[in-house]
Every structure is written in C-alpha cells, then in structure tokens.
Enzyme design. Structure first.
Site, short mmCIF file in Angstrom:
data_model
loop_
_atom_site.label_atom_id
_atom_site.label_comp_id
_atom_site.label_asym_id
_atom_site.label_seq_id
_atom_site.Cartn_x
_atom_site.Cartn_y
_atom_site.Cartn_z
N VAL A 1 58.85 15.89 45.61
CA VAL A 1 59.42 16.36 44.33
C VAL A 1 59.95 15.15 43.56
CG1 VAL A 1 61.15 17.82 43.22
CG2 VAL A 1 60.10 18.55 45.37
N ILE B 1 62.03 9.64 42.18
CA ILE B 1 63.44 10.04 42.00
C ILE B 1 63.96 10.64 43.31
CG2 ILE B 1 65.02 11.32 40.52
CD1 ILE B 1 62.51 11.92 38.71
N LYS C 1 57.21 22.80 43.77
CA LYS C 1 58.38 21.90 43.74
C LYS C 1 59.67 22.71 43.54
CE LYS C 1 55.71 17.94 42.18
NZ LYS C 1 55.04 17.32 41.02
N1 HSE Z 1 50.25 16.01 40.31
C1 HSE Z 1 51.65 15.78 40.47
C2 HSE Z 1 52.28 15.65 39.12
C3 HSE Z 1 51.89 14.55 41.29
O1 HSE Z 1 51.57 15.38 38.14
O2 HSE Z 1 53.50 15.79 39.01
C4 HSE Z 1 53.33 14.29 41.59
O3 HSE Z 1 53.85 15.27 42.46
#
Ligand code: HSE
Ligand code: NAP
Length: 466
Positions: A138, A142, A211
């Site tokens: 996530v 960060i 996420k």
């Molecule tokens: N495909 C994901 C995004 C990668 O663009 O956020 C990072 O988790």
C-alpha cells in the site's frame, strides 16, 4: 565479495524479476554499503525465480541467479528472506506458505493476496515465529502501514481517506494537465511500470479496493469483504468531468475512504471532486496520499511515490531489514504468545465482518451532472428546485441546499450540500429527468464556490415546504 562493516549476511530469495523484482536487485546493490555500515548486515540476492528465464532482463540482474522453479527458491537452505514480487493469488500464496513453513521470513508487495489471504498467512507466520511484512503493498514508498501499525497507540483512528492507486492518479493528472486521452495516459503508466499486469485492476478500482481492505484491517482490525464496499474506477470518467472540475477550480481524483463507527463500516472507492482546501488536492501524477484522521492528532497526510520500481523496492528492502531484526529479537514470538499485535510485523487484526454492517460513506457535498444532450431543459433555478424537493423527500438525506452550476461541460450540474449519500443523489436525479446522471462527492469546502464558473443563487427552501 564481503561488504566492509557487515557482521552477518541476509540472503534474499526473490520471486519475480519484473518491475518490482528488478527494482529490488537494484535497490539492494545501491544500498549495500550504507546497510552494512548502519545495520551491520550484508544484503545479497542469491536466487531469483521467474516464469521465463530466457526473457531479456536489465543488466544489473545476474542471469546465473535465475530459475523457473519458485519451489527451489523458497526451500533453499541458503535463503533467509523470501521476497515475493510475482503478483496474483496463485502461485504466490503457495510460495509464501511454503517459504514460511521452510523457516523463511517473507516480504511481499502483493496487495491482492494480502487483502484476500493476509489474515491466514499472518497467523501462519506468527504461529511459527517468522515475519510476514507487506509495507510495499500500500502506497509503495510511503511507510503508511508501518505508521498505522506502530504509531497510533493513544489515538483513536476515526477515518482514512486517500489516493492509493498511482496508475489512476497518473492517468487523471495527464488527461487534465496535458490533455492526453485515457488510452494514451494508460500507455504511459504501463511503460513507466506503474500499472498492474492486467490494468483493469487499476482503472476499475480493484487495486485500490484491495489496498483499502489492507488499510482497514491494519487501522481498525477489521476484515471488510469486497462486496461491502461501493467501488468504481476511472474508466468511465469523461473529459467533460475533468473540464467541469477544472472550471470549478477543483480536481477529479480517485479516492478511497473508510470510517468505522458503532459497528457500521462506511467504505467507498471511486472518483471524487477535491477542492483546493482539501489535503489531497496537491497529490498529482503517480503520487499517493493518505489522510489519517484521529481524535488527538487530527488529520495527518502521508504522501509520496505510490508506484514504480525504486519506490516499491525501497519499502521492500526496509521490510527485509525489519523482518530479520524483529524476529532476531523477541517481538514476533512474544506477540504470538500474548496474542497482541506487536510492532511492525503487523498481524492483520482479528476483527471479522461478523456483526458489522456496511454502507456507503455520506458526503457534505455532492456534484451531480446530467450529460450534454443539446437541449436546455434541466438546468437553472427551476431544475435546482425540482431536485431539492425530490432529494428532501428521501429518507436519510439531510439536504441543505442545491446550487445550480452554469457550465458548458454538462447539460446541467448542481452542487448539493447536506448529509448525503452520493449514489442516492445520483439515482434521484436520474429518476427525475430519465437520463443517466453522474455524482461525485466533494472533499474540502464544497460551498461557497469560488471557481471561474458563474453560479445561480442556491435553492434553500424552508424545511416545512419540502
Ligand atoms: N498498480 C499499482 C498502482 C502499483 O498503480 O498503484 C502500486 O501498488
Ligand atoms: P511484473 O513486472 O509483471 O513482474 C512479475 C514477475 O513475476 C515477472 O518477472 C514474472 O516472470 C514473475 N512470475 C510471474 N509468475 C511466475 C511464476 N509462476 N513463477 C515464477 N515467476 C513468476 O509485475 P510487477 O509490476 O513487478 O508487480 C509485482 C507485484 O508487486 C504485484 O503484486 C504488484 O501488485 C506489486 N506492486 C507493484 C508495484 C509497481 O509499481 N509495479 C508497486 C507496488 C506493488 P517473467 O519476467 O519471466 O514473466
């Protein structure tokens, strides 16, 4: 070659050598001297599993380390930590399970797997005193999961809200700023390595949803099923929507949001309008930003690169160091014995969805639009009055006012304020005019509007009349 200052080796078995995996090889090479100096350990990638060993790899990847057999990597006696960067549910889950059972610590960037199976895998890791860390899953660079897990002891977390998909944010920014088409902007995001193998996960909101599930479990100890969350992506965002946002001086962003109160989880994943007064307004391009709202600290914004090889590898390498330090000490085993969720190892919480209700979050402001159809039947004050009356008749909606927006980018548009459920506002407008409507919650100060558009007077009727 041994690194000066290193007292012991940490040998990494890498699963996957695509964007993230190759980034890990690079980050290990870049950081090895300072890691040796600061932590007294020598990091080394000793084995790498890929699907196709003959595929061209970046120059910094040693072809002699490659194998197409992930089982050999996760069971190898010379591997201390397994880094999973293959993605997907299978064989990633089998590989992590076997790695843990083989006594390895595991670090992964796989939010899809952690959202779906994180609890089970974390319990397995705990039960055998190994670390399973996933900070890269996530917000990429960060360390927001780390902060949620280890900082918030005295504070009561009230809500999380943020931009957590770098690809979507990059696409919206490029469409808005440079006038790119959706397809052009997506191609750029793919070329930069931001998008998932199947970019549907990004542009339909699935990646952001996974996420959000991981964040909710970490912050609230609650497992939210995917169908408990109102989800949409950016694939249906029109140029007109972006133009309207720009006309108002706002931005259209893909936002996740969750609040938990008295057994009611309100969660949403979808496009929203962000006013300049909102903390997320400046989060552009591939950057992610998460606002954590808690009773004592108030709103804190955590922001930075949300996708890409090096930012993701950064989180992974930090987790590798943490995994070994943590279990080398006592925290992991002690946490398992006491049943507490301790330190940065971050077990995923024990709350389940049982007895918990799910709903869409309410918003203080919603913009609802009807598409341009060439006639002018809907807008203006009369349209606002109609909408106000219909909305005021809805149970559960506390409508304050409906303000028509004079815009060239939609047949009619209104800002509605009050205590609102955005999709209910949309459904009411749709039923009223029998054309498809769009609704976006507004974050930040929704009124008074200070954009370039000319506005009619808001409709605010005495409550007795509605
Ligand atoms: N495909 C994901 C995004 C990668 O663009 O956020 C990072 O988790
Ligand atoms: P990617 O570029 O598609 O790389 C995937 C790698 O896994 C490839 O090297 C592939 O081998 C290998 N692989 C796939 N199946 C395999 C199998 N069965 N056995 C062995 N190797 C296998 O993907 P990525 O962008 O690096 O993403 C990897 C993970 O990190 C995903 O979970 C993703 O969600 C997550 N993540 C990505 C980012 C980002 O910015 N890209 C950021 C944060 C998290 P081949 O090379 O031979 O095909």
């Amino acid at each position: 070659m041994s690194t000066r200052g290193a007292e012991r080796k940490i040998r990494i078995g890498l699963l996957g050598c695509g964007v993230v995996g190759a980034g890990v090889v690079w980050a290990v090479a870049q950081s090895e001297r300072r890691v040796a100096r600061r932590r007294g350990v020598q990091l080394e990638v000793v084995r790498i599993a890929v699907r196709d060993v003959d595929r061209p790899r970046p120059q910094h990847v040693d072809p002699l380390l490659l194998t197409s057999n992930w089982r050999d990597v996760v069971t190898a006696p010379d591997v201390d930590v397994v880094v999973e960067a293959m993605g997907g549910l299978s064989p990633a889950e089998e590989a992590i399970t076997l790695a843990l059972r083989s006594g390895k610590h595991v670090v992964t960037a796989n939010k899809q797997l952690i959202a779906a199976r994180g609890e089970v895998l974390s319990e397995l890791a705990m039960s055998i005193g190994r670390s399973l860390l996933f900070d890269a899953a996530v917000g990429a660079a960060i360390p927001v999961l780390h902060v949620l897990d280890s900082y918030y002891g005295a504070n009561h977390i009230i809500a999380l809200r943020g931009i957590v998909n770098g690809t979507s944010n990059y696409i919206l920014t490029q469409m808005d700023r440079d006038g790119l088409s959706f397809a052009e902007a997506l191609r750029e995001a793919q070329a930069a390595g931001y998008a998932e193998a199947d970019p549907t996960a990004d542009v339909e909101g699935w990646d952001a949803l996974a996420k959000l599930q991981v964040l909710t479990r970490t912050a609230f100890g609650l497992s939210v099923p995917a169908d408990g969350v109102a989800r949409s992506g950016i694939s249906s965002v029109q140029r007109e929507d972006l133009a309207l946002a720009a006309e108002l001086g706002w931005k259209l962003k893909h936002v996740v949001e969750v609040t938990v109160q008295n057994g009611l989880v309100r969660a949403r994943v979808g496009p929203a309008l962000v006013a300049p007064s909102d903390l997320l307004f400046g989060i552009d391009g591939v950057h992610n930003g998460l606002v954590v709202s808690s009773d004592l600290a108030g709103d804190l914004l955590f922001a930075g690169a949300g996708a890409g090889a090096e930012p993701t590898a950064s989180a992974i390498v930090e987790d590798v160091l943490k995994a070994v330090e943590q279990v080398g000490g006592t925290t992991r085993a002690a946490a398992a014995e006491s049943g507490s969720s301790c330190g940065t190892a971050r077990p995923t919480g024990t709350g389940s969805a049982q007895g918990v209700k799910f709903a869409e979050p309410t918003a203080r402001g919603v913009v609802v639009t009807l598409p341009t159809s060439g006639n002018n039947l809907f807008g203006g004050r009369a349209g606002a009055e109609l909408l106000y009356h219909r909305l005021a008749a809805q149970p559960g909606l506390l409508v304050e006012q409906v303000q028509p927006i004079a815009t060239t980018h939609a047949e009619a548009a209104w800002v509605v304020t009050g205590e609102l459920v955005p999709t209910v506002v949309q459904q009411v407008a749709q039923a009223l005019w029998r054309v498809p409507a769009t609704s976006y919650p507004v974050y930040g100060t929704a009124l008074p509007l200070d954009g370039a558009a000319a506005f009619c007077e808001p409709v605010r009727l005495p409550s007795g009349l509605s």
